[in-house]
Design a protein around this motif. Structure first.
Motif, PDB file in Angstrom:
ATOM      1  N   ARG A 185      -1.068  -1.780  -3.503  1.00 51.37           N
ATOM      2  CA  ARG A 185      -1.167  -1.908  -1.740  1.00 51.37           C
ATOM      3  C   ARG A 185      -0.931  -2.645  -1.072  1.00 51.37           C
ATOM      4  NH1 ARG A 185      -3.501  -1.467   3.300  1.00 51.37           N
ATOM      5  NH2 ARG A 185      -5.796  -2.720   2.642  1.00 51.37           N
ATOM      6  N   ILE A 186      -1.179  -4.484  -1.066  1.00 49.69           N
ATOM      7  CA  ILE A 186      -1.118  -5.247  -0.038  1.00 49.69           C
ATOM      8  C   ILE A 186       0.856  -5.495  -0.357  1.00 49.69           C
ATOM      9  CG2 ILE A 186      -1.482  -7.322  -0.236  1.00 49.69           C
ATOM     10  CD1 ILE A 186      -4.077  -6.802  -0.188  1.00 49.69           C
ATOM     11  N   LEU A 199       4.655   2.463   7.858  1.00 48.72           N
ATOM     12  CA  LEU A 199       4.543   2.964   6.363  1.00 48.72           C
ATOM     13  C   LEU A 199       4.084   1.929   5.188  1.00 48.72           C
ATOM     14  CD1 LEU A 199       8.915   1.750   5.594  1.00 48.72           C
ATOM     15  CD2 LEU A 199       7.412   4.290   5.561  1.00 48.72           C
ATOM     16  N   MET A 200       2.776   2.039   6.468  1.00 47.79           N
ATOM     17  CA  MET A 200       1.511   1.126   5.715  1.00 47.79           C
ATOM     18  C   MET A 200       0.957   1.978   4.470  1.00 47.79           C
ATOM     19  SD  MET A 200       1.292   2.332   9.041  1.00 47.79           S
ATOM     20  CE  MET A 200       0.336   3.241   9.972  1.00 47.79           C
ATOM     21  N   ALA A 201       1.029   2.311   3.319  1.00 42.87           N
ATOM     22  CA  ALA A 201       0.040   2.690   2.362  1.00 42.87           C
ATOM     23  C   ALA A 201      -1.248   4.144   2.989  1.00 42.87           C
ATOM     24  CB  ALA A 201       0.123   1.932   1.132  1.00 42.87           C
ATOM     25  N   PRO A 202      -1.487   3.995   2.396  1.00 44.11           N
ATOM     26  CA  PRO A 202      -3.032   4.495   2.522  1.00 44.11           C
ATOM     27  C   PRO A 202      -4.088   3.862   2.172  1.00 44.11           C
ATOM     28  CG  PRO A 202      -1.295   6.930   1.559  1.00 44.11           C
ATOM     29  CD  PRO A 202      -0.857   5.002   1.510  1.00 44.11           C
ATOM     30  N   VAL A 203      -4.928   3.549   2.488  1.00 44.35           N
ATOM     31  CA  VAL A 203      -5.521   2.983   2.012  1.00 44.35           C
ATOM     32  C   VAL A 203      -7.135   3.916   1.198  1.00 44.35           C
ATOM     33  CG1 VAL A 203      -7.368   1.125   2.953  1.00 44.35           C
ATOM     34  CG2 VAL A 203      -5.925   1.429   4.663  1.00 44.35           C
ATOM     35  N   PHE A 204      -7.523   3.067  -0.284  1.00 43.00           N
ATOM     36  CA  PHE A 204      -7.621   3.782  -0.761  1.00 43.00           C
ATOM     37  C   PHE A 204      -8.999   2.582  -1.506  1.00 43.00           C
ATOM     38  CE2 PHE A 204      -9.904   5.148  -4.999  1.00 43.00           C
ATOM     39  CZ  PHE A 204     -10.451   6.330  -4.237  1.00 43.00           C
ATOM     40  N   PRO A 205      -9.787   2.252  -1.721  1.00 39.15           N
ATOM     41  CA  PRO A 205     -11.187   3.896  -1.241  1.00 39.15           C
ATOM     42  C   PRO A 205     -11.693   2.748   0.201  1.00 39.15           C
ATOM     43  CG  PRO A 205     -12.302   1.891  -3.036  1.00 39.15           C
ATOM     44  CD  PRO A 205     -10.888   2.005  -2.418  1.00 39.15           C
TER      45      PRO A 205
END
Lengths: 346, 346, 346, 346
Positions: free
Chosen positions: A19-20, B340-346
């Motif tokens: 993600r980062i 465009l930030m990716a989803p934050v998981f978990p």
């Protein structure tokens, strides 16, 4: 463009590196390693990555990896990185190990607390302990980086100015830590089921948690002589976040201003360490999803103790974020590159 | 550099606009409006912004704002934006209203469902309904943008291809929606306390929720004639996320491939709408913190119904993210800039 | 004193039977069966039972059990009870099966939805479907009781008066259900981990969930002819609770008073079914830990539909509580014995 | 039949008294006091009580109450009970005060920590501190009972054997406590909203929490001389439960067996205190909804410290349950009457 490979990319920490790095303008991930999900699309393991990552999971062929990438992140269980590393690989690629394999300088201590034999003790000396704010200079040139533990990062950064400036009695340190459940990993175990964790809190690993010697070693370096502490972790029903509440006896005549000056001395210029305003306590919600660690302290005049507190996101500053921060330093990039996302609230 | 002002910056949606714009390279926030926290530092209201935002909260002086900024976001209760807007202001600055004031073209419908008198009906016609994927062209030139509701965005995007292509009987639509608690706002009310929401789920606003006419109006435009639906929202013990489960009777001989082709027709080129693989159901965890909306559907051969599903983050694609997406379109920037930030998981 | 044995006592439903029977003055548990934890102390599996239950887990020896107990609860996966039952055992002991083995009268339907062969179809006719409020008379004399599913109980009780009194068009029924995570059982699976369930909601088993034919069969009996519905379950981040939101088209000229009278007709004298006051929606928090099911409805004059709602605790009225209620009826005890605990809030 | 009145019956603790007394065979509640909800049906405030409690909320007329009831529970903010009590009332009725008004024997200490003037210091001496396991004999005859705080009960019971038997250095005690959010009460405040508490943990009241002097006073009595401690409470995202992790330096040559013997000495015969098996840590999930407190300890040979741990349900043993336990003792009933419900899990 730096090419990166991730071994263990389908754990929580591995996925957070993904993600980062997706938001890092100088890095491209070219290898998604996952022993458990080989040949699966990465987005089938983590649905958030659908239409973002199209890659397929690969194994952990280090020789092939060493040819293809500039840096390898190992977000794997203890013992794996140390079994894979060798001089040939290190001559071709930098390794950032998120496991504990190279964190502890004393092999006997490692083997005692982790109950496994170290597979490549010859690299321990070379490995740099990557607590960026403290070891920045050593990180710069290193080939093999030991990324600190999540509890450790939070504990050390909360206490460092007190220890380094010798403002406390080092024999009185007690660290009571609380962690979200992502710290327990993505393994399918009954104690980590939703219904077992939700609506409950417990201590675990009391007197035996493996981050204890790591904290002790680093605080000992800061103080100049060995330190023994009590460290007690707790499992909290939330996904992310670590809160540390640490206790120690202040040395005589140490007052608020002295302590505050010590924290400012070490952290005023640190982008990712925020010393909060007086009387404001760190809360994990204010750092979630970000690389920040919030610290502060309170002095109890009645008992002569100081309560030092710290909060961070265990998957970011406690793992993937710090790993990327170390990578930035190792490759001569701006230290904050890819890490400036604001905390996500609520 | 576009200068932005936010009225209502201390609500959850307002704060999310701040978070997103902090990562937007072409925008600078110069006005943090907050009636409740005037003269307070913004980071005292939202601790995550400590050492990130140094600004102090201001009031809602529109004339002054119109001189200082290029775009105003109003993340305020119904009735406020419509009481502040006028021709002079609109001639100087673009307004993106996150309230419902300009979403509904029929004033009587607005006044009936919202139970307040509309303060500036003369601007309703001009206002553009900012569901980007559907109204992109109209958004481009507009001065006054009505940003869609959170439930509405998720409901419409889940159903749009079915309605637009007339694949379903429009009189059979039932939308059962589930939302995280940030959708209820940051007001201090007993029903929103942790202990009241946690470990429970309930329907609310059954047959009377105000997003109903908004969904109906937009689906009616798509179908070409008025549509009436049932819409039932539910409160779920989580911070963010909306899941829509919608039911409708398929027209005869409509099969999977036909429906899939319809979804692909409208969404294959949409950056923020992800049509999932067959049989994969949307889950809110996969979109958290991001501007994505995940949609999919399942056909029940037994009953002849289709179940259309959608998931989004109510504060991002359901509010602040879509507002920024609209801003990008209005100012001729790349539509995905800052989003465009990716989803934050978990 | 009735002697009870529980097979599958270490699942969530099994443990709830234990909890309830501990407060039942006429029953003694003499057999804690658990294939997975044989020879372990029961309190080692469920720490809440420390110093309350001293028993050790046993296997599932039915012949021995039949000699020792008066009633056997089988809280086990589908297919187990039907493989254990036989005439000899039924001649000695009453069986209350919490699995689906004897719920569905049509073997073909059972085998189609459950995808297993039925092991003892010869007992299906004899088995009584134990929805107490509806089948009370049949329950009285039975030897083999099929305890209804959790979703089923909530769905049927929410809709029964409407169907039985033919106030709705039976071809229009849509049941959208939401369940806490204990309904997924205590198996160690990644999708049930805390971090996977927390902060998310999803639909699952869309068009294929096994409670569908069970609801259809029972509603069909009530209506007098077969009924087909849509049933969509959702997983909610909470431990306990099921909420049903059901939709159907009202027949013409059916108004609030008529519907209310129907609910009162069937439930006014039912201890565990609470028809809420007008406009009050069921919430799972109000039934947690108790055997109550709260129901209510709302009519939408615009669309001509009725929204019927129900809430219960999936482990109590949805499983263990109803099983004990059935046991009370089967043994001639007061139906509410052991079941009058008030809901636990918060 | 004992007649009970509850002042403050619409707070979380007050409602828990109601829930518990509903299952108590010797008590009838005849007065549901609630300043905020006068004339409302009790079940309109707490939906779980629908069709269980039909009463209407009343005010706090003490004179009328004293005529009508045998015992008054005051589950009210600090300062209220002490402003209502007088000799006439105490001559007619027993009072169990769940606030702090009569917990602390030293008025100055009370006024310093609570920052209010004590309204009836003349009754402080008479009041009995109702930690049942320790003060049982004094509780028996008393008219005015000070029910201990939630944190206090858990802290004292965790440490009592160590202090009473002088196994630890009393100047080294540090209590790190974690509480569910129901402990914060039902007031409508932003920090207690779902989205603020969920997914976060924080310390609060560091060095200033009001339960500190209460713990110190009671531990001081046990030790025989004054004790000063550090007490740090934390807010955990769960409804119920308190976990205490306490640290102290063991005196020399005190080993596991000695400590275990001390715990057994005081608790082996206590119905509601469960000393867990060696190495088993208390978890709040195992006591939820019950009057049990689970305690245990672990010795760290390395540092010479002991870690004492305790878990209870803050609304039961930490408030309402202990109040009823005290009532049972005061009225000569079996101490466990109405309190034997097993913990509810999950």
């Amino acid at each position: 463009m730096i090419k990166a490979g991730i071994i263990g990319s389908t754990g929580y920490a591995g996925q957070e590196i993904v993600r980062i790095l997706l938001g890092h303008k100088d890095v491209e991930i070219v290898w998604y390693g996952s022993r458990s999900f080989i040949d699966k699309k990465y987005y089938e393991v983590f649905g958030n990555m659908f239409q973002i990552v199209d890659a397929t999971c690969l194994g952990e062929n280090m020789d092939e990896l060493a040819e293809k990438v500039d840096v390898i992140f190992t977000a794997t269980p203890q013992g794996l990185c140390s079994s894979l590393v060798n001089e040939d690989i290190l001559s071709k690629v930098k390794i950032i190990d998120l496991s504990a394999d190279f964190r502890i300088k004393d092999v006997a201590t490692y083997e005692k607390w982790y109950k496994i034999e170290h597979k490549s003790p010859e690299f321990i000396d070379e490995a740099v302990y990557g607590l960026c704010e403290i070891n920045r200079d050593k990180v710069k040139g290193c080939r093999l980086l030991a990324n600190p533990g999540c509890y450790t990062t939070c504990s050390i950064l909360s206490l460092y100015p007190l220890v380094k400036e010798k403002l406390i009695d080092p024999n009185t340190i007690i660290v009571d830590a609380k962690s979200g459940t992502s710290g327990a990993g993505r393994g399918a175990k009954i104690p980590n089921l939703f219904c077992e964790v939700n609506e409950s809190i417990k201590a675990y690993g009391v007197t035996t948690h493996r981050h204890t010697p790591e904290i002790e070693e680093q605080l000992g370096y800061a103080y100049g002589s060995p330190i023994m502490i009590n460290f007690t972790p707790h499992l909290v029903p939330m996904n992310r976040g670590i809160l540390v509440t640490a206790y120690a006896s202040l040395k005589e005549k140490v007052d608020y201003d002295t302590v505050r000056a010590a924290y400012d001395k070490y952290y005023a210029n640190e982008r990712f360490v925020r010393v909060l305003d007086k009387d404001v306590c760190p809360e994990t919600r204010w750092v979630e999803g970000s690389n920040y660690v919030d610290v502060n302290f309170k002095i109890d005049e009645r008992t002569g103790r100081i309560i030092a507190m710290g909060a961070l996101d265990n998957l970011v500053k406690g793992a993937a974020g710090q790993a990327v921060q170390n990578m930035n330093i190792m490759f001569g990039l701006p230290e904050e590159e890819g890490l400036l996302m604001a905390p996500v609230f609520p």
